[in-house]
Design an enzyme around this catalytic site. Structure first.
Site: not given
Length: 298
Positions: A110, A217, A274
Site C-alpha cells: 500500500d 493523501y 489488497h
C-alpha cells in the site's frame, strides 16, 4: 537509540531518529543478518507484518519494521507538507543510516509500497532488492487513473480525504467504524481477527495519528512528487506481488509496472485481495526470502 518492550509488542521496540523525526521501529533477527525493511501502508502500522517478522527473522534476516511517520507511536509532524514523498523516502534512508546499513532489501505494501517505489527510483544504490505488494509504479498510477474512470471511482476516498478536518471528525464520531469496515469488507474472511481490529483501533486513537495518516493523501495532491533524477525505470531487482481481488487498485497496473523494471517479476494471486500479506503470508514470505537469497548469491 532506546529499546523497550511492552504488552502490545513482543519484539524489541526501538525509537530511531531519522530525517528529523523519531520512528517507533521493531527490530528482530540476528544482528549480522541480511537487512530487510518492511513498510506498512494505510491504515496499518508495524503490526501489519506480524506474519512476516518471525519467519524472516528465523531465516536469518535482520528485520526492520518502522511505524512510518504519522502512525501509531512514531512522531506526527503537523504540516501536510511534512508527508511529501521525498520526506517519506528520506525517513527510510535515514533509518538505514541510523542502523549502519549501506543497503537493504525493501518490502512495501500500500503506501509503504509507494515509498518503496520512490526510494528505488531516487536512490537505487541504497537497495539490494525491492518487493512490492499491490501498488503500481507511481508513473503508471498517474497515467492509468487519467485514462480509466473505473480506477478513479475506486480512488474516491483519496478525494474525500482532501477535505480539511471533516474526514477525521466523521471517523471519530462513528467510533472508527469506517476503518473497521474497510478492513473487514475488502479482505478475505478470516484475514483480520477481532483482536487484530482492536490493535488497529488502538493505533488510530494515538494522539494526532488520524490526521497524520490522512495527511499522506493530502500531501500527494498538494505537494506531488517532483521529477525523478534518474528517470522512470527501476534498476533494482523487483518482484511485484498482486492480489487480483483488490477493491482499491486495478490489477492491470501490475503488468505495466513490471514493464518499467529492468529486472522485474510479477506474481498474481487470483483469490487474494489488497491485503495480500495477511491472506497469503507463506507465499509473501517465500518471495521475500527468494529476493534476499538471490542477492546473497549474486
Amino acid at each position: 537509540m532506546m529499546t523497550t518492550t511492552n504488552h502490545t509488542c513482543p519484539y524489541a521496540c526501538t525509537f530511531l531518529t531519522t530525517n528529523g523525526v523519531r520512528l517507533h521501529t521493531i527490530i528482530a533477527g540476528p544482528e549480522n543478518g541480511a537487512p530487510v525493511v518492511l513498510l506498512h501502508g494505510f491504515p496499518e502500522f508495524w503490526y501489519g507484518w506480524r506474519h512476516q517478522i518471525p519467519v524472516l527473522a528465523a531465516h536469518g534476516c535482520r528485520v526492520i519494521v518502522p511505524d512510518q511517520r504519522g502512525y501509531n507511536l512514531s512522531d506526527k509532524p503537523p504540516r501536510v507538507a511534512d508527508y511529501n514523498m521525498d520526506a517519506l523516502s528520506d525517513d527510510m534512508l535515514g533509518l538505514l543510516d541510523a542502523l549502519g546499513y549501506e543497503r537493504a532489501t525493501l518490502v512495501g505494501h500500500d503506501w509503504g509500497a509507494a515509498v518503496a517505489w520512490w526510494t528505488a527510483l531516487r536512490t537505487p544504490e541504497r537497495l539490494h532488492a525491492l518487493v512490492i505488494l499491490n501498488v503500481p509504479h507511481p508513473g503508471v498510477m498517474r497515467r492509468y487513473a487519467r485514462r480509466h474512470l473505473s480506477q478513479l471511482r475506486k480512488s474516491w476516498y483519496m478525494f474525500f480525504f482532501q477535505i480539511p478536518r471533516l474526514p477525521e471528525w466523521l471517523i471519530r464520531m462513528r467510533g472508527f467504524a469506517a476503518g473497521r469496515r474497510a478492513l473487514l469488507t475488502t479482505s478475505r474472511p478470516g484475514a483480520f481477527s477481532q483482536e487484530d481490529i482492536a490493535r488497529y483501533v488502538e493505533a488510530w486513537q494515538q494522539p494526532g495519528a488520524l490526521t497524520a495518516m490522512i495527511n499522506w493523501y493530502r500531501a500527494l495532491f498538494r505537494h506531488p512528487p517532483q521529477r525523478l533524477p534518474h528517470g522512470p525505470r527501476v534498476r533494482v531487482p523487483t518482484h511485484i506481488l498482486w492480489g487480483k481481488r483488490d477493491a482499491f487498485l486495478e490489477h492491470e497496473m501490475a503488468s505495466l509496472s513490471r514493464d518499467l523494471c529492468d529486472q522485474g517479476r510479477l506474481t498474481f494471486f487470483d483469490d487474494a485481495t489488497h491485503w495480500l500479506q495477511h491472506e497469503e503470508p507463506d507465499a509473501v514470505n517465500e518471495a521475500i526470502l527468494d529476493m534476499v537469497q538471490a542477492h546473497k548469491e549474486a
